[in-house]
Design a protein around this motif. Sequence first.
Motif, PDB file in Angstrom:
ATOM      1  N   GLU A  89     -13.522   6.374  59.589  1.00 12.32           N
ATOM      2  CA  GLU A  89     -14.078   5.214  58.600  1.00 12.32           C
ATOM      3  C   GLU A  89     -12.945   4.196  57.915  1.00 12.32           C
ATOM      4  N   ASP A  90     -11.751   4.807  58.068  1.00 12.50           N
ATOM      5  CA  ASP A  90     -10.888   3.922  57.389  1.00 12.50           C
ATOM      6  C   ASP A  90      -9.453   4.603  57.774  1.00 12.50           C
ATOM      7  N   TRP A 101     -14.278   8.947  65.613  1.00  7.98           N
ATOM      8  CA  TRP A 101     -14.635   7.601  64.854  1.00  7.98           C
ATOM      9  C   TRP A 101     -13.727   7.819  63.556  1.00  7.98           C
ATOM     10  N   ARG A 135     -12.046   3.461  66.270  1.00  7.96           N
ATOM     11  CA  ARG A 135     -12.172   4.507  67.486  1.00  7.96           C
ATOM     12  C   ARG A 135     -10.915   4.977  67.785  1.00  7.96           C
ATOM     13  N   SER A 154      -8.955   8.527  57.748  1.00  7.02           N
ATOM     14  CA  SER A 154     -10.010   9.090  56.735  1.00  7.02           C
ATOM     15  C   SER A 154     -11.488   8.792  57.354  1.00  7.02           C
ATOM     16  N   GLY A 155     -12.458   9.983  56.874  1.00  9.80           N
ATOM     17  CA  GLY A 155     -13.898   9.743  57.497  1.00  9.80           C
ATOM     18  C   GLY A 155     -13.783  10.116  58.923  1.00  9.80           C
ATOM     19  N   SER A 165     -13.670  -4.965  59.736  1.00 11.49           N
ATOM     20  CA  SER A 165     -13.836  -3.459  59.277  1.00 11.49           C
ATOM     21  C   SER A 165     -12.578  -2.927  59.379  1.00 11.49           C
ATOM     22  N   THR A 166     -12.757  -1.821  58.627  1.00 11.83           N
ATOM     23  CA  THR A 166     -11.707  -0.828  58.517  1.00 11.83           C
ATOM     24  C   THR A 166     -11.765   0.440  59.510  1.00 11.83           C
ATOM     25  N   ALA A 167     -13.169   0.374  60.037  1.00 11.58           N
ATOM     26  CA  ALA A 167     -13.431   1.652  60.841  1.00 11.58           C
ATOM     27  C   ALA A 167     -12.905   1.378  61.982  1.00 11.58           C
TER      28      ALA A 167
END
Length: 175
Positions: free
Chosen positions: A87-88, A85, A71, A91-92, A67-69
């Motif tokens: 998202e990428d 957290w 923490r 970002s997010g 994933s690109t997500a």
Amino acid sequence: MAHPDSDGGEFSLATKLTRFGVDVLKCEFILLGPLDQLVLPDIDLPQREDELWKTTCFELFLKYPESTAYREWNFAPTGKYASYWFEDYRSGMMPMLYDRMDIWPERTGNVRYRLNAYIQCSDIPTLLEGQVGLSTILEHRDGSKSYWAVSHPEGKPDFHHSDCFGTNLGAPSRA
């Protein structure tokens, strides 16, 4: 290691991750060097606070596998902390308000500083199968900062860059 564009001075830094049970992770940072040259504020009330990275701060990044997500956790010498957290890449961003954290800073004379951070988070088992980034920002009393990470990307310091996620822990073994 200190970023090539920042002066790490006479300091050395070591980190260690230890898992306790299913969802608790201990992150230990040990800093050696002339501590009187650094901004190391006194311990304050432990509480969540944003923008800890503007001064001396210890950081942990854990990327979800496949994933690109990822923490991010920030730990200040004051005992303050933050958790986010993403998202990428940058970002997010969402603040994570429900992680439980205990921060234990300890200073030994003028040459050794240790910060232990205990994180309780339900995502720990999954995150430990991904990549990890450990980083530190040291604010020096002369106003300069040095940026520390296991590895650095080209250019300016950027702990969110994928090159800073230099270690893959793999799935924990079963004892």
